[in-house]
Enzyme design. Sequence first.
Site, PDB file in Angstrom:
ATOM      1  N   GLU A  46       0.859  -1.186   0.000  1.00  0.00           N
ATOM      2  CA  GLU A  46       0.000   0.000   0.000  1.00  0.00           C
ATOM      3  C   GLU A  46       0.892   1.233   0.000  1.00  0.00           C
ATOM      4  O   GLU A  46       1.747   1.385   0.879  1.00  0.00           O
ATOM      5  CB  GLU A  46      -0.930   0.047   1.202  1.00  0.00           C
ATOM      6  CG  GLU A  46      -1.879   1.249   1.131  1.00  0.00           C
ATOM      7  CD  GLU A  46      -2.751   1.440   2.359  1.00  0.00           C
ATOM      8  OE1 GLU A  46      -3.798   2.091   2.244  1.00  0.00           O
ATOM      9  OE2 GLU A  46      -2.369   0.946   3.453  1.00  0.00           O
ATOM     10  N   GLU A  71       4.702   4.829   3.772  1.00  0.00           N
ATOM     11  CA  GLU A  71       4.136   6.091   4.241  1.00  0.00           C
ATOM     12  C   GLU A  71       5.252   7.113   4.420  1.00  0.00           C
ATOM     13  O   GLU A  71       6.271   6.814   5.034  1.00  0.00           O
ATOM     14  CB  GLU A  71       3.387   5.876   5.554  1.00  0.00           C
ATOM     15  CG  GLU A  71       2.897   7.135   6.238  1.00  0.00           C
ATOM     16  CD  GLU A  71       2.033   8.017   5.340  1.00  0.00           C
ATOM     17  OE1 GLU A  71       2.284   9.227   5.294  1.00  0.00           O
ATOM     18  OE2 GLU A  71       1.123   7.482   4.674  1.00  0.00           O
ATOM     19  N   ASP A 120      -3.167  11.875  -2.449  1.00  0.00           N
ATOM     20  CA  ASP A 120      -3.254  13.327  -2.616  1.00  0.00           C
ATOM     21  C   ASP A 120      -3.551  13.636  -4.082  1.00  0.00           C
ATOM     22  O   ASP A 120      -2.825  13.187  -4.970  1.00  0.00           O
ATOM     23  CB  ASP A 120      -1.925  13.964  -2.212  1.00  0.00           C
ATOM     24  CG  ASP A 120      -2.011  15.475  -2.065  1.00  0.00           C
ATOM     25  OD1 ASP A 120      -2.767  16.099  -2.832  1.00  0.00           O
ATOM     26  OD2 ASP A 120      -1.303  16.024  -1.198  1.00  0.00           O
ATOM     27  N   ASP A 156     -12.108   9.512  -3.487  1.00  0.00           N
ATOM     28  CA  ASP A 156     -13.398  10.223  -3.513  1.00  0.00           C
ATOM     29  C   ASP A 156     -13.311  11.433  -4.446  1.00  0.00           C
ATOM     30  O   ASP A 156     -14.295  12.146  -4.608  1.00  0.00           O
ATOM     31  CB  ASP A 156     -13.779  10.702  -2.111  1.00  0.00           C
ATOM     32  CG  ASP A 156     -12.869  11.836  -1.642  1.00  0.00           C
ATOM     33  OD1 ASP A 156     -11.633  11.690  -1.759  1.00  0.00           O
ATOM     34  OD2 ASP A 156     -13.390  12.865  -1.191  1.00  0.00           O
ATOM     35  N   THR A 196     -10.604   2.573   4.328  1.00  0.00           N
ATOM     36  CA  THR A 196      -9.567   3.380   4.959  1.00  0.00           C
ATOM     37  C   THR A 196     -10.248   4.387   5.890  1.00  0.00           C
ATOM     38  O   THR A 196     -11.477   4.537   5.881  1.00  0.00           O
ATOM     39  CB  THR A 196      -8.743   4.143   3.913  1.00  0.00           C
ATOM     40  OG1 THR A 196      -9.516   5.232   3.407  1.00  0.00           O
ATOM     41  CG2 THR A 196      -8.328   3.238   2.759  1.00  0.00           C
TER      42      THR A 196
END
Length: 216
Positions: A46, A71, A120, A156, A196
């Site tokens: 991920e 991350e 982002d 989204d 998430t």
Amino acid sequence: MRLRNKPWAQKLVLEHPEALLNEPDPEIKIPWQERFADFSKPLAIEIGSGKGQFIINWAKQHPEMNFIGVELQTTAAGMILRKKLADQIDNLQIMCADAANIALYLPPKSADIIFLNFSDPWPKTRHEKRRLTYKSFLDKYKQVLKDNGHIEFKTDNQGLFEYSLQSMNNYGMLFDFVSLDLHQCNSEIYKQNIETEYEHKFAERGNRIYCVHAHF
């Protein structure tokens, strides 16, 4: 979203090099065989794991697989690490690192799935190259993924979704699944969906969740 700095997270990250690679040198080969009990298991990555809700739950539900959460923010990486240690999740490793170097961190053709969750959107045109579905990133994913591997992307943000479909299509990728409203979809993919933190928040507001699965 930039998280507020938490001093405990930096301390925890430094205390557990066996579980988290902190800003690894891309010129030095990472001994993944030593970091997983069995590195021959299917591998999922991920990119942009945030606070870790998605990757933690995936790793718990799929002990037959290995997982790497990438991350950039130390605080977020520390949050994932704290959950991993508390729940003793042995099939998860964490990297606090820049995803632009992903092809240097992993062996070629080693991953089965790459997850891109609520990345982002970088909406300004001058920032296009920073989007995780820009062609230079797709180049890197292609190097890391096995020949039968694939990308699973959720957002989204309609603009980023449309851009990503076009970018993947222009790259020559093939689409296995496309949804303009994942949470209103009756497919098996939604039934197996793990949310998430952002996804849960946005879905509660009534936002559509866009999703695509694609392969090279």
